[in-house]
Design a protein around this motif. Structure first.
Motif, PDB file in Angstrom:
ATOM      1  N   LYS A   1       0.611  -1.148   0.104  1.00  0.00           N
ATOM      2  CA  LYS A   1      -0.029  -0.202  -0.022  1.00  0.00           C
ATOM      3  C   LYS A   1       0.816   1.154  -0.126  1.00  0.00           C
ATOM      4  N   GLN A   2       2.100   0.903   0.005  1.00  0.00           N
ATOM      5  CA  GLN A   2       3.040   2.434   0.045  1.00  0.00           C
ATOM      6  C   GLN A   2       3.920   2.307  -0.967  1.00  0.00           C
ATOM      7  N   PHE A   3       4.487   1.276  -1.401  1.00  0.00           N
ATOM      8  CA  PHE A   3       5.384   1.101  -2.433  1.00  0.00           C
ATOM      9  C   PHE A   3       4.676   1.540  -3.814  1.00  0.00           C
ATOM     10  N   PRO A   4       5.501   2.351  -4.949  1.00  0.00           N
ATOM     11  CA  PRO A   4       4.882   2.600  -6.043  1.00  0.00           C
ATOM     12  C   PRO A   4       4.362   1.325  -6.912  1.00  0.00           C
ATOM     13  N   THR A   5       3.099   1.880  -7.392  1.00  0.00           N
ATOM     14  CA  THR A   5       2.475   1.061  -8.060  1.00  0.00           C
ATOM     15  C   THR A   5       3.035   0.546  -9.120  1.00  0.00           C
TER      16      THR A   5
ATOM     17  N   VAL B   1       9.282   6.890   0.169  1.00  0.00           N
ATOM     18  CA  VAL B   1       8.807   6.265  -1.136  1.00  0.00           C
ATOM     19  C   VAL B   1       8.338   7.205  -2.227  1.00  0.00           C
ATOM     20  N   GLY B   2       7.761   8.494  -1.661  1.00  0.00           N
ATOM     21  CA  GLY B   2       7.187   9.408  -2.520  1.00  0.00           C
ATOM     22  C   GLY B   2       5.902   9.356  -3.043  1.00  0.00           C
ATOM     23  N   ASP B   3       5.320   9.754  -4.225  1.00  0.00           N
ATOM     24  CA  ASP B   3       4.332   9.543  -4.787  1.00  0.00           C
ATOM     25  C   ASP B   3       4.144   8.224  -5.339  1.00  0.00           C
ATOM     26  N   ARG B   4       3.051   7.482  -4.864  1.00  0.00           N
ATOM     27  CA  ARG B   4       2.840   6.039  -5.202  1.00  0.00           C
ATOM     28  C   ARG B   4       2.609   5.882  -6.818  1.00  0.00           C
ATOM     29  N   ASN B   5       1.991   6.840  -7.430  1.00  0.00           N
ATOM     30  CA  ASN B   5       1.741   6.785  -8.834  1.00  0.00           C
ATOM     31  C   ASN B   5       2.902   7.330  -9.678  1.00  0.00           C
TER      32      ASN B   5
END
Length: 815
Positions: A647-651, A690-694
């Motif tokens: 739920k945190q790592f970039p998609t 992580v920054g923005d997930r998207n």
């Protein structure tokens, strides 16, 4: 950053000969048999994860695979004292893991131990080479088709593997066979243009079906299947796929859908779908559908009985060829189908060494998934101090010394990715060792000082001392340590040396972790310092010597699991091991004691790697989420507790199909790490979130975009300068900086502001931590030699293609 691109490693995967899904009464797993005898076991969960590789050997090509999972009791009703006892026995039977059988041209039928990866039982086929094999639907009898023209039955009920009897002998070899739904009949395809239907109880032919022949030559029936409704499907060497009525053995339909041999078939459980593939590389789908009946007209042109006089159109059911696709570059030798909702996969494989997975339900619409052909388990070892690279092959190892490049004229940040640097010293092949044993190697290791090489198969571990030849500088001298006792006669699944090259750590085939002292090798003494039994479920009852009775360390059978991963910390203090139950244990090599047991993660672990500058273990999983575990505090690090989650790592990073295969650390940037898979390298800064997930940064694309933007800005500046010169604008030095203010001379004086070319035009990009690079692929190994000096071992597909035979080609008219 300097990158050593190593494409000289001689590693060629083997062709795929057989594919087989386990019965749907157990968990979904796929067995893949290769021409070198290796059998891979894949789990479809988490986007297809390789669980284990059963090693083959010389002349043990796998031609047939079969799973068995018995779910019915063979005892009489009177055997059970109560219904409760009977149901308990059924539940125990269902929980039993499936059994895997293989056979090939060596005339041996083998059952495999899926924990030790050794043969569990082997029996002679009594009829020469085995071409085909299948279990009945009750999973109690195994039938094999042999070279001598006989079908032989083996009893596999209740864990047995024993010969029962043979069918009547035919004059040609049995190439394919299939059981009927009620297990009372069997269908076989032969090399004499015939398909035979057998009575299993009598062992005799009931009827014979004949396929087409050309120029009097026999047609080979490579594949036969029996649908759940009794329809027989055959594929032959003329490229024909035929459907037969199973009751009266008459042909229903025939399709000339392939340009060459049809080598394999796969059928759906609902008897409405069939897939075929073969030498022409095509994979065809056939469906059983309803269609309007053809109109019948008489001599006067009026509709007959089947016409539409009543206004109703009669419907008939028939097989149709719905479409075809080409996934492979060479012959397709095997198909496997699992239509269950959680799998929905048609898997194909063949000469081009690659498995391809596509949706069975949407065969013509969905894109295929090409599973990577590079090894999922480490086959490359590296010595940073000596710059030596070792690669394990089927029955040997090769060692190279890396080359050296000239110093870079420009900073690495200003050099284009992929730019070639001149070599002042090319790579050099230093050593090649080929072993006489017929068994394929399962593990290998190269010590950090470059003086030790260890190799192992499932039966034996060998240790070699490597030194520079005293009379031939630059050449290596290899001496086998014949006094090395191994580990009580067992082989190994994993080997690793400690960084000081004084100890060898062995993950044996019996799931023990053994630490061996090799520092006193000159006196021929090799002491086993400790034997850890955590992966056998012995709950920390460590074994200090090799004299302990095996029966005392057996533990619970269901707790024993194959050790697949191992890592030693850079200071030599810590050892981490992982198995297929997702258990990870950490041991202290200074005190030789078990230190910690890590929590079990939801997804299978794919690698283990210690951080070289902190007591932290990095644990990637098949979901592409990696965790950081602090060994001293026995808990996840703060960064991992906050960010290590799907739920945190970039998609986009989570959506990468290829699993993380390893971790590398740059000594120049100690708080960063590189995670890499078969087709990517990803840079992660552990000092950032992580920054923005998207959002995820593609490094190669960013470089191209930056160069394009710089070129555009340069062209715009040149156009402005020309325009200002045409208007009579006074040139000013500040104009080049982009912050100039220029004055127009003339009757109407006014100021003109040149557009800024730096900060006012720069796009504000959000800080992105995960930076992807797809420049190097497919990857077998990634690690750093020194500061900003990276080694990548690649295996381009063009190298594999160059070793394969020519593929099928038929010239079309006009070409």
């Amino acid at each position: 950053m300097e990158v050593h691109r190593c494409r000289f490693v001689d590693y060629i995967p083997s062709a795929i000969n057989a594919l087989s899904f386990a019965p749907n009464t157990t968990r979904p797993i796929l067995a893949c048999g290769r021409a070198n005898g290796d059998i891979e076991v894949w789990n479809p969960k988490h986007e297809w994860t390789l669980e284990k590789v059963i090693p083959g050997g010389k002349n043990t090509s796998v031609e047939a695979l079969a799973w068995a999972h018995q779910t019915i009791l063979t005892e009489d009703e009177d055997f059970w004292d109560s219904e409760r006892e009977k149901q308990a026995a059924i539940k125990k039977l269902i929980k039993t893991p499936p059994r895997l059988f293989s056979a090939g041209l060596n005339a041996v039928v083998t059952e495999w131990d899926l924990t030790t990866l050794k043969p569990k039982r082997s029996v002679d086929s009594h009829g020469g080479a085995v071409w085909c094999m299948a279990t009945n639907h009750a999973n109690t009898i195994l039938a094999v088709g042999c070279e001598d023209g006989c079908v032989r039955l083996f009893d596999i009920a209740d864990g047995e593997l024993a010969f029962i009897r043979s069918f009547d002998k035919q004059k040609t070899r049995i190439l394919s066979l299939a059981w009927s739904q009620d297990d009372k009949h069997m269908v076989t395809g032969s090399a004499n243009s015939s398909i035979y239907k057998w009575d299993v109880e009598a062992g005799r032919v009931v009827s014979r079906m004949t396929v087409d022949r050309v120029s009097g030559e026999d047609t080979l029936v490579w594949s036969v299947k029996v649908l759940s409704n009794g329809v027989i499907v055959s594929g032959d060497s003329l490229g024909h796929v035929k459907f037969w009525d199973g009751s009266n053995t008459t042909m229903i339909q025939s399709f000339n859908a392939h340009g060459a041999d049809v080598l394999c078939l796969a059928v759906g459980k609902d008897a409405t779908s069939v897939f075929s593939a073969g030498v022409d590389r095509k994979c065809n789908q056939y469906r059983f559908v309803e269609q309007p009946a053809p109109k019948m007209t008489g001599k006067n042109g009026k509709n007959g009985k089947n016409g539409s006089v009543t206004g109703k159109t009669e419907m008939v059911t028939k097989w149709i060829l719905t479409g075809s696709r080409r996934f492979h570059s060479h012959d397709v030798r095997a198909l496997a189908l699992d239509e269950s909702r959680n799998v929905d996969a048609l898997v194909s494989g063949g000469v081009d060494v690659t498995m391809v997975v596509c949706s069975a339900a949407q065969f013509l619409e969905n894109n295929q998934r090409r599973l990577t052909y590079v090894p999922q388990r480490p086959v490359v070892s590296f010595s940073k101090s000596k710059r030596l690279l070792l690669c394990r092959q089927e029955r040997g190892v090769k060692v190279w010394r890396l080359g050296k490049s000239a110093a870079a004229v420009l900073p690495f940040s200003e050099i284009e990715i992929g730019a070639h640097m001149d070599l002042i010293e090319p790579q050099q092949a230093m050593l090649e060792m080929t072993f006489k044993d017929d068994r394929n190697l399962t593990a290998s290791a190269l010590s950090e000082d470059g003086h030790w090489i260890a190799v192992a198969d499932v039966e034996e571990i060998k240790l070699f001392r490597v030194d520079e030849h005293p009379s031939h500088p630059g050449k290596l001298m290899v001496r086998k340590q014949r006094s090395f006792p191994g580990v009580r006669g067992t082989g190994a699944h994993y080997l690793a040396f400690t960084p000081d090259s004084t100890r060898l750590v062995v993950a044996s085939t019996d799931s023990n972790v053994v630490v061996v002292d090799i520092s006193q090798w000159e006196s021929g003494k090799f002491d086993i310092l400790r034997r850890f039994g955590q992966h056998r479920g012995t709950d920390g009852k460590d074994l200090e010597s090799m004299d302990v009775d095996e029966e005392d360390i057996t533990g619970e059978h269901d707790q024993v699991e194959t050790v697949i991963l191992m890592s030693v910390s850079a200071d030599g203090q810590w050892l981490a091991t992982g198995d297929l139950k997702n258990r990870i244990f950490v041991f202290n090599l200074d005190t030789l004691q078990h230190h910690a047991t890590l929590p079990v993660f939801d997804a299978p672990i794919t690698a283990l790697q210690f951080h070289p500058y902190s007591p932290t273990l990095v644990i990637p999983t098949a979901s592409n989420v990696f965790y950081l575990f602090n060994i001293e505090t026995r808990r996840l690090t703060d960064w991992s507790r906050e960010f290590s989650s799907d739920k945190q790592f970039p998609t986009k990073f989570l959506g990468l199909k290829d699993k993380i295969q390893g971790i590398a650390f740059n000594p120049a940037r100690k708080n960063t790490l590189l995670v890499w898979g078969a087709n990517y390298i990803c840079h992660v800064d552990l000092e950032q979130g992580v920054g923005d997930r998207n959002a995820i940064l593609n490094v190669g694309k960013r470089k191209r975009v930056d160069r394009a933007q710089d070129q555009l800005r340069k062209q715009q500046r040149e156009r402005r300068m020309k325009k200002y010169a045409d208007l009579g604008i006074v040139p000013m030095p500040e104009l080049e900086s982009g912050n100039a203010v220029v004055v127009l001379e003339g009757k109407k004086a006014r100021k003109v502001y040149a557009a800024s070319t730096n900060s006012t035009e720069e796009e504000k990009t959000e800080d992105i931590n995960f930076q992807l690079l797809h420049k190097f692929q497919p990857l077998m190994f990634v690690d750093f030699v020194e500061d900003n000096s990276l080694v990548v071992v690649e295996l381009p597909f063009i190298k594999i293609l160059s070793s394969l035979p020519p593929s099928y080609y038929r010239a079309s008219y006009g070409t």
